[in-house]
Design an enzyme around this catalytic site. Sequence first.
Site, PDB file in Angstrom:
ATOM      1  N   ARG A   1      56.252  43.840  24.130  1.00  0.00           N
ATOM      2  CA  ARG A   1      56.894  43.994  22.815  1.00  0.00           C
ATOM      3  C   ARG A   1      57.685  45.299  22.740  1.00  0.00           C
ATOM      4  O   ARG A   1      58.647  45.407  21.989  1.00  0.00           O
ATOM      5  CB  ARG A   1      55.834  43.870  21.713  1.00  0.00           C
ATOM      6  CG  ARG A   1      54.760  44.892  21.757  1.00  0.00           C
ATOM      7  CD  ARG A   1      53.489  44.478  20.999  1.00  0.00           C
ATOM      8  NE  ARG A   1      52.680  43.518  21.749  1.00  0.00           N
ATOM      9  CZ  ARG A   1      51.554  42.975  21.295  1.00  0.00           C
ATOM     10  NH1 ARG A   1      51.102  43.272  20.095  1.00  0.00           N
ATOM     11  NH2 ARG A   1      50.862  42.128  22.034  1.00  0.00           N
TER      12      ARG A   1
ATOM     13  N   LYS B   1      44.608  46.654  33.508  1.00  0.00           N
ATOM     14  CA  LYS B   1      44.017  45.307  33.469  1.00  0.00           C
ATOM     15  C   LYS B   1      42.844  45.241  34.444  1.00  0.00           C
ATOM     16  O   LYS B   1      42.817  45.974  35.429  1.00  0.00           O
ATOM     17  CB  LYS B   1      45.068  44.275  33.920  1.00  0.00           C
ATOM     18  CG  LYS B   1      46.129  43.957  32.891  1.00  0.00           C
ATOM     19  CD  LYS B   1      47.061  42.887  33.427  1.00  0.00           C
ATOM     20  CE  LYS B   1      48.168  42.581  32.425  1.00  0.00           C
ATOM     21  NZ  LYS B   1      47.695  41.990  31.174  1.00  0.00           N
TER      22      LYS B   1
HETATM   23  N1  BES Z   1      51.847  40.196  30.385  1.00  0.00           N
HETATM   24  C1  BES Z   1      50.759  40.221  29.503  1.00  0.00           C
HETATM   25  C2  BES Z   1      50.471  38.852  28.870  1.00  0.00           C
HETATM   26  C3  BES Z   1      49.970  37.791  29.788  1.00  0.00           C
HETATM   27  C4  BES Z   1      48.618  37.576  29.941  1.00  0.00           C
HETATM   28  C5  BES Z   1      50.849  36.941  30.415  1.00  0.00           C
HETATM   29  C6  BES Z   1      48.164  36.565  30.744  1.00  0.00           C
HETATM   30  C7  BES Z   1      50.399  35.927  31.210  1.00  0.00           C
HETATM   31  C8  BES Z   1      49.060  35.739  31.376  1.00  0.00           C
HETATM   32  C9  BES Z   1      51.001  41.175  28.360  1.00  0.00           C
HETATM   33  O1  BES Z   1      51.792  42.274  28.644  1.00  0.00           O
HETATM   34  C10 BES Z   1      49.664  41.697  27.922  1.00  0.00           C
HETATM   35  O2  BES Z   1      49.011  42.292  28.719  1.00  0.00           O
HETATM   36  N2  BES Z   1      49.300  41.407  26.686  1.00  0.00           N
HETATM   37  C11 BES Z   1      48.035  41.806  26.179  1.00  0.00           C
HETATM   38  C12 BES Z   1      48.206  42.240  24.755  1.00  0.00           C
HETATM   39  C13 BES Z   1      47.009  42.902  24.163  1.00  0.00           C
HETATM   40  C14 BES Z   1      46.768  44.240  24.844  1.00  0.00           C
HETATM   41  C15 BES Z   1      47.232  43.094  22.692  1.00  0.00           C
HETATM   42  C16 BES Z   1      47.097  40.597  26.254  1.00  0.00           C
HETATM   43  O3  BES Z   1      47.520  39.483  26.022  1.00  0.00           O
HETATM   44  O4  BES Z   1      45.935  40.814  26.578  1.00  0.00           O
HETATM   45 ZN    ZN Z   2      50.631  43.867  29.499  1.00  0.00          ZN
END
Ligand code: BES
Ligand code: ZN
Length: 488
Positions: free
Chosen positions: A342, A268
């Site tokens: 997921r 991230k």
């Molecule tokens: N934990 C994150 C989702 C999240 C984002 C929670 C912001 C709270 C605040 C999750 O694991 C994630 O990173 N999801 C990605 C999915 C994408 C790579 C398809 C996302 O939402 O960017």
């Molecule tokens: Zn994630």
Amino acid sequence: MKCSLTTRPLDALAKDALIIFVQNKKPMLSGSKTISALATEQIKNSGFSGETLQILVFPTLGKIKPSRIILAGLGKTAGFRMETLERTASAAVRAGVKAGAKNFITGIDKTAKPAFIHAVARGAAWGTYDFNTFKTDGKKKSTTLSLTFAGECKNAAAGRRALTEAQAESDALLSTADLANLPGNIATPQKIANWASKMAKETGLTCSVLGKADLKKKNCNALLAVAAGSDLDAKIITLKYKGTDPTAKPVVLVGKTITFDSGGISLKPGKGMGWMLYDKCGGMAVLTAMKMIALLKPKTPVIGILTVAENMPSGGATRPGDIIKSRSGKTIEILNTDAEGRLALCDALDLALTHKPAAIVDLATLTGAVIVALGQNGSAILGNNSQLTQKLIKAGEAGGERLWELPIWDEHKEDIKGTFADLQNIGKSGTAGTITAGAFLSEFVPDDVPWAHIDIAGTAWVESPKPWMDPGATLFGARTLIEWIKRL
Ligand code: BES
Ligand code: ZN
Ligand code: ZN
């Protein structure tokens, strides 16, 4: 917060703060004329408009027994939601505590509903919560605060029952918040397992924990792939509540419990990454709900499953492009290691099926996309059974949590079909992020098992101070789950 109910009149008791809710700019009071006059005069002269969450504290200068009045705005009757009431009660207590109040009182009239008393009591307890264990000069206040509901309530017994429930639920909420707010270096998978087994022992639940070797044996390779880059081992924690009806099938609650989500190799961006300590909040909501259930002893058997891992980059981490075989037997191309929730969930859903459940509900901080869609004032709900979805939405309304349904269409399922494996963990189109995540999960639950998925990424924590709470975990989902289970 110790709550009690008395049918003595409101003005008979000396307390240090009287909370008066104000709806449609009018104080919600019956009985004492002196108190009504004081409140009405303040509303007229202070510019207090009685908007939702607006609070005004003023001294009563010996005119009535309570030494302060706290006016607490509930807005207008139109558009009123239980959430407003619970949050406003919390905001009123927070303002009172800041002003030095310890013993609160609020009025109830003949028609006071148990649901009103319940929401006010639970909100008031939440208003006393303070997470400052890491501040060198901070200390947990050990003073016991109290709230008395006073007035000519017709059904005092029902009111007291509502208070007992609110008290148990608040115990669960406040104690689990202390775990949910801990950062990733402290709230490790092992620490969460220890917390859960201690809670289970204290409340009469059974608890079992699967470690790395057990997870390998049980083919939980999708969850193991998430933890591959971390020095900390994954866990699956299962909590069981037997129920009072031995013939009933259990409902299973599944919670995403990522103790820290760095994104893994699909790292991230640095900005805001610290908030990912709250990526365990699906599991924290399930833990809270299980503690509430243990204390309230509803009819239905309930099983809570936490799928726990830390998502980190390292030489041993899962790479984008890796293919793994999930517990269900379906193969998955992991194209983005940041879509780890997921993966952790799909093995837990498959394990949930072994309990022959009447229904499965999972909660997860799953997608940033849900924040784009709904913001931070509600969670998305998706599933395979509209009856279950509607029941959960209704339970959410009563419990003060807003849920909004999103569909899962065939096109979305098509979007997560893999090129080289059965599935891929992100959509090909790059659109409808919350739905494609739901579509992925739906692959692991047969159509004849009612299942709902609640994406709490926007609601699981607050990042800036609010009138009803400081930054931290909200435990969103627990209030919906307990309300739903009470009604089963
Ligand atoms: N934990 C994150 C989702 C999240 C984002 C929670 C912001 C709270 C605040 C999750 O694991 C994630 O990173 N999801 C990605 C999915 C994408 C790579 C398809 C996302 O939402 O960017
Ligand atoms: Zn994630
Ligand atoms: Zn995540």
